[in-house]
Design an enzyme around this catalytic site. Structure first.
Site, mmCIF file in Angstrom:
data_model
loop_
_atom_site.group_PDB
_atom_site.id
_atom_site.type_symbol
_atom_site.label_atom_id
_atom_site.label_comp_id
_atom_site.label_asym_id
_atom_site.label_seq_id
_atom_site.Cartn_x
_atom_site.Cartn_y
_atom_site.Cartn_z
ATOM 1 N N THR A 92 -5.309 12.463 7.011
ATOM 2 C CA THR A 92 -3.917 12.564 7.465
ATOM 3 C C THR A 92 -3.775 13.677 8.500
ATOM 4 O O THR A 92 -3.131 13.498 9.543
ATOM 5 C CB THR A 92 -2.973 12.816 6.277
ATOM 6 N N LYS A 113 0.854 -1.187 0.000
ATOM 7 C CA LYS A 113 0.000 0.000 0.000
ATOM 8 C C LYS A 113 0.888 1.234 0.000
ATOM 9 O O LYS A 113 1.869 1.294 0.737
ATOM 10 C CB LYS A 113 -0.872 0.011 1.259
ATOM 11 N N LYS A 169 5.345 2.473 -2.757
ATOM 12 C CA LYS A 169 5.271 3.888 -3.131
ATOM 13 C C LYS A 169 5.487 3.999 -4.630
ATOM 14 O O LYS A 169 6.127 3.140 -5.248
ATOM 15 C CB LYS A 169 6.336 4.722 -2.397
ATOM 16 N N LYS A 220 5.095 2.117 8.643
ATOM 17 C CA LYS A 220 3.880 2.846 9.026
ATOM 18 C C LYS A 220 2.665 1.928 9.098
ATOM 19 O O LYS A 220 1.869 1.996 10.050
ATOM 20 C CB LYS A 220 3.614 3.975 8.030
ATOM 21 N N SER A 250 -7.506 5.047 4.241
ATOM 22 C CA SER A 250 -7.399 4.328 2.971
ATOM 23 C C SER A 250 -7.741 2.854 3.172
ATOM 24 O O SER A 250 -8.398 2.239 2.327
ATOM 25 C CB SER A 250 -5.981 4.460 2.405
ATOM 26 N N ASN A 256 -2.787 20.239 1.176
ATOM 27 C CA ASN A 256 -3.987 19.566 1.662
ATOM 28 C C ASN A 256 -3.828 19.096 3.105
ATOM 29 O O ASN A 256 -4.681 19.372 3.953
ATOM 30 C CB ASN A 256 -4.319 18.374 0.766
#
Length: 424
Positions: A184, A64, A100, A88, A352, A215
Site C-alpha cells: 500500500t 474483495k 469490507k 478502487k 492482494s 504499517n
C-alpha cells in the site's frame, strides 16, 4: 458516513453519461451481515463482540476487502468502506468487486490468545458468505498478516481442505505474497512519483508530512525517504513530531518499537541518540506548510472545520476517506490537489490480487517481480486518471471516479439494462 461517500458520485455523472440503472445499482450494497462473535477470555469470562461484513457489488468479480478491528467499527462505516473498495478495484482494473468487514473491539486490550480466538470466531461467523471465488478478505486497520494466517487456517479447518486463496495478506510462509506488507505504501509512492514527474517537482526539494505512522504510513515514509523526499513530520495516535531538516524514518520507527513513542533520533545499532525536533499535535501536523500532506490514519480527518487551514500544496490519501466531500470543495477552491484514496492506496489490493492469483495457480513470484508488476499497474492507472483530470478540467478525485465508474457501468450494462430489453 455512507451518505457522504455516495456524494462523490454526484460530480462524476456531470462528466459521463451512464444508464440510470447503474446509478441505482451502485447506490445500495448487495449484502450486509451483522454477527455476534462469542470469545472466551483468558480469565474465563465470555464476551460477545459484534462483527460485520458488507459485500457491496460483485458485477466485476468476487468481492474483495479488508477486515478492521477498531472500537468505532459500525455498519455505516463498513458499508462506506465497501463502496470505496468497489470503486478502487475498478480503478485498478482488477476482476473484483468491493467488500469490507470489521469487529467492534479495541485489539490493544486483548491478549494474543484472545486475539486469535476472536479472529477464528470471525471466520466461523462469516464462513458461509466468503470464499476464494465469492469474497476474499484481507488485513485493514489493526489487523495484520498473523491474523490473516489464523483466519485462513480456520477456514481450511471448516472446509476440510487447504484454501489459501480465501484470504490475502497472509505471512509468506503460509501462502502470502512477497511484497504484500509494503504494497500500500509502495503503491502510494508510485502515484505520487507520477504526479511529481508531471508537475516537474524535484524530490529533494519536496517536503512531506505523514499523518499515521502505522504499517502503511511507515512503509510509505521509509520508501519516500529512500527515494530522496524530505520527511519532516510523522504522527501516531499519541501525537506528532516535526523537524524542518528532515527525520530519519527508519530510526524513528526503531525507537518507536523500543519506547512506544515518537522522537527524532539517530540510531547506531540498538543505541539511539536524540536530535533536535518539535513535539506537535496531530491537528498541528495537518496545518504544516509542506509540499505534500499524507493522510494515513482514519476517515474524516480533513473536514469543512479545518480544510481552510491546510497549507500543503498536495494531499495524498493513503487512508480511506480522510477528506470529506465538503472539505474537497474548500481544498479545490484553495488550489490544493488531492491524490485520492481510490487510486493512492490501491497498491494493497493490487498485490492482494497478485497473492490470490499465485495461490490459485500454485506458482509464486519473487519480490522483484511483484514490485515490477505493481509499478506497471500504478503508473498506468495513475496517468490515465491524471490525463482524465486535464481533459475534463476536474479534480483528481472526480477523474478517478470517472475512470472506475466507467468500468463498473460497462460491466453492469453488458449484463443487460432497460434500454437493451425494450428493443426486443
Amino acid at each position: 458516513m455512507f451518505e457522504l461517500a455516495k456524494q462523490r458520485l454526484a460530480s462524476v455523472f456531470k462528466y459521463i453519461d451512464v444508464d440510470e440503472e447503474v446509478i441505482e445499482r451502485l447506490s445500495v450494497a448487495k449484502r450486509s451481515i451483522i454477527a455476534s462473535i462469542p470469545v472466551r477470555m483468558d480469565n474465563g469470562e465470555l464476551k460477545i463482540f459484534t462483527g460485520y461484513r458488507v459485500q457491496y457489488d460483485d458485477t466485476r468479480g468476487p468481492t474483495k476487502g479488508g477486515i478492521r478491528y477498531h472500537p468505532r467499527v459500525n455498519l455505516d462505516e463498513v458499508t462506506s468502506l465497501s463502496f470505496w473498495m468497489t470503486v478502487k478495484c475498478a480503478v485498478a482494473g482488477l476482476p473484483f468487486g468491493g467488500a469490507k468487514g470489521g469487529v467492534m473491539v479495541n485489539p490493544k486490550e486483548l491478549s494474543r490468545l484472545e486475539l486469535e480466538r476472536l479472529s477464528r470466531g470471525y471466520i466461523r461467523a462469516f464462513a458461509d458468505i466468503i470464499g476464494e471465488t465469492r469474497d476474499i478478505p484481507a488485513p485493514d486497520v489493526y489487523t495484520n498478516s498473523t491474523i490473516m494466517g489464523w483466519m485462513a487456517d480456520e477456514y481450511s479447518v471448516i472446509s476440510r481442505r487447504q484454501v489459501p486463496s480465501v484470504i490475502t495478506g497472509k505471512p509468506v510462509h503460509l501462502g502470502g505474497s512477497e511484497g504484500r506488507e509494503s504494497a500500500t505504501g509502495q503503491g502510494a509512492l508510485h502515484a505520487l512519483n507520477e504526479y511529481a514527474r508531471r508537475q516537474g517537482c524535484q524530490k529533494s526539494d519536496t517536503t512531506i508530512a505523514v499523518q499515521g505512522f502505522g504499517n502503511v504510513g511507515y512503509h510509505f515514509a521509509r520508501l519516500a525517504k529512500k527515494e530522496g523526499y524530505r520527511i519532516v513530520a510523522l504522527s501516531d495516535s499519541q501525537g506528532a513530531i516535526y523537524s524542518s531538516s528532515g527525520l530519519n524514518v527508519e530510526d524513528v520507527y526503531t525507537y518507536k518499537q523500543q519506547e512506544s513513542k515518537l522522537a527524532s533520533v539517530y540510531c547506531d545499532g540498538t543505541v539511539c541518540n536524540m536530535l533536535d525536533y518539535e513535539t506537535i499535535t496531530n491537528e498541528e501536523l495537518l496545518t504544516l506548510d509542506v509540499d505534500v500532506l499524507v493522510l494515513g490514519a482514519l476517515e474524516n480527518q480533513v473536514s469543512q472545520l479545518n480544510a481552510h487551514q491546510i497549507k500543503a500544496k498536495t494531499i495524498l490519501e493513503i487512508a480511506n476517506g480522510p477528506v470529506t466531500p465538503q472539505a474537497d470543495e474548500v481544498l479545490e477552491a484553495n488550489g490544493v490537489n488531492v491524490i485520492p484514496d481510490v487510486l493512492a492506496n490501491s497498491g494493497g489490493v493490487i498485490v492482494s490480487y497478485f497473492e490470490w492469483v499465485q495461490n490459485r495457480s500454485g506458482l509464486y513470484w519473487e519480490k522483484a517481480e511483484v514490485k515490477a508488476k505493481l509499478q506497471k499497474v500504478m503508473q498506468k492507472e495513475s496517468n490515465i486518471i491524471y490525463d482524465l483530470a486535464l481533459r475534463h478540467q476536474c479534480s483528481l478525485r472526480t477523474a478517478a471516479y470517472i475512470h472506475g465508474i466507467e468500468r463498473l457501468a460497462g460491466a453492469i450494462d453488458e449484463r443487460g439494462n432497460r434500454k437493451y430489453f425494450k428493443k426486443q
